[in-house]
Design an enzyme around this catalytic site. Sequence first.
Site, PDB file in Angstrom:
ATOM      1  N   ASP A  12       0.824  -1.215   0.000  1.00  0.00           N
ATOM      2  CA  ASP A  12       0.000   0.000   0.000  1.00  0.00           C
ATOM      3  C   ASP A  12       0.860   1.268   0.000  1.00  0.00           C
ATOM      4  O   ASP A  12       2.067   1.229   0.270  1.00  0.00           O
ATOM      5  CB  ASP A  12      -0.898  -0.030   1.244  1.00  0.00           C
ATOM      6  CG  ASP A  12      -2.249   0.621   0.995  1.00  0.00           C
ATOM      7  OD1 ASP A  12      -2.350   1.446   0.076  1.00  0.00           O
ATOM      8  OD2 ASP A  12      -3.200   0.303   1.733  1.00  0.00           O
ATOM      9  N   ASP A  63     -10.716   2.023  -3.098  1.00  0.00           N
ATOM     10  CA  ASP A  63     -11.196   1.778  -1.741  1.00  0.00           C
ATOM     11  C   ASP A  63     -12.716   1.796  -1.696  1.00  0.00           C
ATOM     12  O   ASP A  63     -13.318   1.504  -0.663  1.00  0.00           O
ATOM     13  CB  ASP A  63     -10.640   2.836  -0.775  1.00  0.00           C
ATOM     14  CG  ASP A  63      -9.291   2.413  -0.198  1.00  0.00           C
ATOM     15  OD1 ASP A  63      -8.897   1.251  -0.398  1.00  0.00           O
ATOM     16  OD2 ASP A  63      -8.637   3.245   0.450  1.00  0.00           O
TER      17      ASP A  63
HETATM   18  C1  GLA Z   1      -5.733   1.735   2.176  1.00  0.00           C
HETATM   19  C2  GLA Z   1      -6.118   0.546   1.325  1.00  0.00           C
HETATM   20  C3  GLA Z   1      -7.174  -0.254   2.036  1.00  0.00           C
HETATM   21  C4  GLA Z   1      -6.653  -0.703   3.366  1.00  0.00           C
HETATM   22  C5  GLA Z   1      -6.189   0.486   4.187  1.00  0.00           C
HETATM   23  C6  GLA Z   1      -5.479   0.047   5.437  1.00  0.00           C
HETATM   24  O1  GLA Z   1      -6.757   2.652   2.283  1.00  0.00           O
HETATM   25  O2  GLA Z   1      -6.524   0.943   0.068  1.00  0.00           O
HETATM   26  O3  GLA Z   1      -7.578  -1.348   1.261  1.00  0.00           O
HETATM   27  O4  GLA Z   1      -5.586  -1.598   3.154  1.00  0.00           O
HETATM   28  O5  GLA Z   1      -5.306   1.310   3.450  1.00  0.00           O
HETATM   29  O6  GLA Z   1      -5.035   1.106   6.179  1.00  0.00           O
END
Ligand code: GLA
Length: 730
Positions: free
Chosen positions: A478, A548
């Site tokens: 990420d 997300d």
């Molecule tokens: C980002 C990712 C999510 C999750 C969060 C965790 O927003 O896109 O899928 O992994 O971080 O903090």
Amino acid sequence: MSIRFDESTKAFTLETKTGCYQMKVDELGYLQHLYYGPKVGQTNMSYAFRTYDHGFSGNPYDMRLNRAYSLDSMAQEYTSFGVGDFRVTSIRASFADGSRCAEFRYESHEILDGKYAIPGLPSVYDNGEEVHTLVVTLKDIAANIKIKLYYGVFAEQDIITRAAEIFNSGSDIVWLRKASSMCLELPFGKWDMMHFHGRHCMERQPERVPLFHGIHTIVSGRGMSSHQHNPFVIVCDREATEDTGACYGVMLMYSGNHKTEIERDQFEGVRIVTGISDDRFRWELKPGASFHTPEVILTCANGLTQLSHNYHRLIRHNVVRGTYKLSHRPVLINNWEATYFDITEEKILSIAEKAKELGIELFVLDDGWFKNRNDDNAGLGDWIPDTNKLPNGLGGLIKKINALGLRFGLWIEPEMVNEDSDLYRAHPDWAMRAPNRAPMMSRNQLVLDLSRQEVLDYLYETIAGLLEKNNITYIKWDFNRSISDVYSHSFPSPRQGEVAHRYYLNLYKLYDMLTKRFPLVLFEGCAGGGGRFDAGMLAYSPQIWCSDNTDPISRLKIQYGTSFAYPACTVCAHVSASPNHQTGRKTPLSTRGVVAMSGSFGYELDLSLLTDEDCAEIKEQVKRYKELEPIVHDGKLYRLSQTGDSTHYYSWEYVSADQNRAVLNIVVTNPLANSAPVHVRLKGLLPDAVYRINDEFECNGSALMIGGYTFPRLTGDYPAIQVDIIRIDR
Ligand code: GLA
């Protein structure tokens, strides 16, 4: 041979299956662009150009008596700067004597077998199929710089790649201020531009606008390719549709700051310049040194569908690498939306047990598993399991997950650090921040200065250590903030303009080392969802968390926009809970399944809370996805509904590579009362083959493609169905 050079006319012709690209060295040695478009036989397209004497468009000294010859109106392969072409430029530099102009003329060329590679940067590769490379060297005598223009011709794929190398052949330092990857000109025609803008939770929204006079700029200065402006544009004929009309794709294979400028000039010509963004860019080019630009992947196609097919095939076969390139992607369960930071071994195992029962293959442990990570304010940088949450450590948990028969994946965000972490306390200078200035915080975290060798070494050892010690077969990588306060303590002040790009050179190096050392690990790219969804990342991570936003109705448009450039296998898509956590919308499980199956499929909800009925449905979905995956990943996508704005439904179809199977999808986003039936014309089938349509009826491909298919009436909350089209006359 797909590349020809005609000595008598000094013209180069690059030929692909349906396309042709031409340029020529003119009488002064400038490399003029002649043509990019459908095949034109052996014709030298110079005939199409006439030059007029234009006021205020001056003439190179050698042509001072020919006022019709001007760089300001000439189509070029890579522009000069500061010498009378007043349009968007490909390159800018300043020299030791203070001058800021250079003009590039032909010096030599080479035609090579195979595809060139770019030192330090990801690029499209060949698999031994017919690919040739043309390298044209241009030089400026006064300023002593040479530019090598690289062209990779993927004949069968209808793809031409481009990149540039800028070489300092003099004895003084040259400061590069702009170094684009290419310039592409469309001297004639009326054009629209399509680009893919967005925001966190709403990435890659397609927008189509006519090109007006002036400069359209698609740019990211966020230190990432960004949710806001994907490094991909389409320039298409104003009349172009999914099926017909000239469409040009310009895809930059780069994950950092980028800029695409499209200028419609005073003479109606269109110039497209793309590459690393020149905002805050400044590169010290020492004598004898080269600067390599990222790659641009070009295609020219008849219709938007064909354009997408060209990119989909290329990305799947010639960009994505490694063990998972063409193989089945594990159906996974991710715990993020099930638990957020509130993890316990017990909770994780209860979700995993259920997942195994339902046929899911891999468990991904998301954020929150490491020391001091109880919310998003602390812990990033210290990749040590939190034994309060995982009393048996990561190793203990993985053993239990493996014992259930599931593989294990782990979330990390290696490029970031929280001030509240041991890493930051030990190395505050490893975080990116400008001297004497409090940095901008985002999610209360800072970005590590990956342009530094020590940071690269630390990240390599940390991630390799996790992978060595534990049976991890999947990494979700990420990146949860934009980069600001760009400054590196390891570069002197005049070289701070290099830091943003050096960050990406080292990120690619890190990924390269890790993917080579751990070839059996599948990497999922992620940046707050799809904030770094680009061809550069896809060279290392075969799939990327698309957004997300897991609401299937929002996802329709996100995945629709994404589909113009990127194939379904690269799009991570999960079924999540209803009501959805981002939008609050309630949708049926079946609709969530239909939408997520158009990607690399998984789940992201607390399975242990589901009813028996839901569990039975999920079991069927998993089976169904495995059956459909070869059609969706290896087949062709046809978008059957309009850009999504004006219709009350989305419909799309995948046709298997052998055209023996298709799956037709519809999601009704706004059920209408007393409406006309929804009718679509299928595409891509074999006209004479006989197909069975669900268990409803049988007919041949041409009937379905001409007469179409009428959906049954679908009412209620966001209904969706899939229609199976299976060939039966074999
Ligand atoms: C980002 C990712 C999510 C999750 C969060 C965790 O927003 O896109 O899928 O992994 O971080 O903090």
